[in-house]
Design a protein around this motif. Structure first.
Motif, mmCIF file in Angstrom:
data_model
loop_
_atom_site.group_PDB
_atom_site.id
_atom_site.type_symbol
_atom_site.label_atom_id
_atom_site.label_comp_id
_atom_site.label_asym_id
_atom_site.label_seq_id
_atom_site.Cartn_x
_atom_site.Cartn_y
_atom_site.Cartn_z
ATOM 1 N N ASP A 10 0.739 -1.262 -0.057
ATOM 2 C CA ASP A 10 -0.037 0.040 0.189
ATOM 3 C C ASP A 10 1.034 1.102 -0.092
ATOM 4 O O ASP A 10 1.738 1.500 0.854
ATOM 5 N N ILE A 11 0.738 2.026 -0.944
ATOM 6 C CA ILE A 11 1.451 3.232 -0.924
ATOM 7 C C ILE A 11 1.069 4.160 0.037
ATOM 8 O O ILE A 11 -0.295 4.579 0.233
ATOM 9 N N ALA A 13 -0.027 7.365 2.026
ATOM 10 C CA ALA A 13 -0.616 8.756 1.691
ATOM 11 C C ALA A 13 -0.553 9.028 0.101
ATOM 12 O O ALA A 13 -0.019 9.976 -0.092
ATOM 13 N N ASP A 105 -3.813 2.442 -5.505
ATOM 14 C CA ASP A 105 -2.381 2.410 -4.681
ATOM 15 C C ASP A 105 -2.157 1.197 -3.955
ATOM 16 O O ASP A 105 -1.419 1.147 -2.757
ATOM 17 N N LYS A 159 2.508 0.272 8.917
ATOM 18 C CA LYS A 159 2.322 1.759 8.534
ATOM 19 C C LYS A 159 2.913 2.577 9.579
ATOM 20 O O LYS A 159 2.736 2.521 10.585
#
Ligand SMILES: [Mg+2]
Length: 407
Positions: A10-11, A13, A105, A159
């Protein structure tokens, strides 16, 4: 059963990070992408600096402004983000053919089939992470585990910017202390019910027998029983989503009555959202097309940072676009059509975005009734108008051209 090797990437932001890349002076500032402070709509992405003020994706822009008046608000550009997204998936596809596009993303990779090609799973995942970050200039969070569910939960732990792997036989330990709200099957309502039963952590859920969960939540309860144990056999599907879904009507006689045309538009939006719901698809682009009585065709489209599936929201946009094209003094219309494209499988859900859950359930209920009793059995107020004029079953007066999914 053979252990699977699944990676969730997951990219971080995403939209905000792309904006910083384009304009480095925005670095370390509270950025909110999605619109200007007083515009309608929601924040699509908030940078981590903006999140410190409590801003999150899915939050109305006005609210975001109240919380973070010094934030930098940017409308954003879907086309640019889409380019980055394509590059992202291209890089991932070099490691395995089993890549699932979850959103612009967010991706799942299954390395089970090509596991023999790589000497170490963890090392390969780290390599993927580094390569993506180097080539895109964006930070990603990565989770790895034996199922999609576990890989995604691992990402939450990673994250921002980290890598977390759930190692064999550590699944239980990993799940035990996570809050129940981290499971995708738990909406705000279920959460409240479970809290009242003093169940806060996933480990607490294990004390409830399957039958109890079933009696509380029906089939969702069974799903929850499995989810809480990390059981998830969903495959990573590399089948690409359709490019677009469209519906259009060619009138037997040209129409000029605005109210009637809008009713048609509502009807088309209604038809359009059925395959979206069935395919679990959300649209980043809504387009309206009209053909005037002189056969000239024109279209207007809107690019959305937060993809939509809900009929009412799509109709509101379609209506805006239609009114840009339609002027009563000009020509009457031969055709009106609506198209959803830029389709993605899921919308990144934050807890607060689940307000649409009710609407979603309503959509499914409507589909079921219509499947059984016909489309005309349930009409919105706007569509009702068409019924009195034409009668849905007879389809007299206009030809329904139901274009199908286009690849
Ligand atoms: Mg992201």
């Amino acid at each position: 059963m053979k252990r699977r090797f699944i990676v969730h990437i997951d990219i971080d932001a995403f939209f905000a990070a792309v904006e910083v890349l384009l304009d480095p002076s925005l670095k370390s500032k509270p950025l909110i992408v999605g619109g200007l402070p007083h515009e309608r709509g929601v924040a699509s992405t908030a940078s981590y600096e903006a999140r410190k003020y409590g801003v999150h994706s899915g939050m109305p822009l006005r609210k975001a402004y109240q919380l973070c008046p010094n934030g930098i608000f940017i409308r954003g550009n879907y086309q640019i983000y889409k380019t980055f997204s394509e590059k992202f998936f291209h890089l991932l596809s070099r490691y395995t053919p089993d890549v699932e596009e979850a959103s612009l993303d967010e991706a799942y990779l299954e390395l089970t089939r090509c596991r023999p090609l790589y000497s170490s799973f963890s090392r390969t995942v780290r390599e993927i992470k580094q390569e993506v970050e180097r080539k895109l200039g964006l930070t990603v969070s990565v989770g790895a585990g034996p199922s999609k569910l576990l890989a995604k939960l691992a990402t939450t732990k990673a994250k921002p910017g980290g890598f977390f792997e759930i190692e064999p036989d550590r699944e239980e330990e990993f799940l035990r202390n996570l809050g129940i709200e981290s499971l995708p099957g738990i909406g705000p309502k279920a959460q409240v019910i479970l809290w009242m039963l003093n169940i806060h952590k996933i480990g607490d859920l294990w004390t409830l027998p399957r039958a109890t969960l079933h009696s509380l939540f029906g089939l969702n309860g069974d799903e929850l029983y499995l989810q809480s144990r990390g059981i998830d056999s969903r495959p990573v599907t590399s089948v690409s989503v359709p490019k677009s879904v469209s519906r259009e009507t060619t009138f037997l006689e040209d129409l000029w009555d605005k109210r009637l045309l809008l009713a048609h538009l509502a009807y088309l939006c209604d038809r359009l959202t059925l395959p979206l719901r069935q395919g679990g698809l959300f649209a980043h682009i809504i387009e309206v097309k009209v053909r005037y009585s002189d056969f000239k065709t024109e279209a207007r489209r809107r690019l959305l940072l937060t993809p939509l599936q809900e009929m009412e929201k799509i109709y509101r946009i379609a209506q805006d676009l239609f009114l840009q094209l339609f002027s009563p003094s000009r020509l009457s219309l031969r055709l009106v059509g609506v198209k959803a494209s830029g389709l993605v499988r899921s919308r990144p859900l934050s807890l607060f975005e689940r307000y649409s859950e009710r609407q979603e359930r309503l959509g499914f209920a409507v589909d079921q009734v219509r499947e059984k009793y016909g489309f005309g059995s349930l009409l919105t107020v706007r569509e009702k108008m068409l019924e009195s004029l034409y009668g849905f079953e007879k389809k007299r007066g206009f030809i329904l051209k139901t274009a199908s999914l286009t690849k």
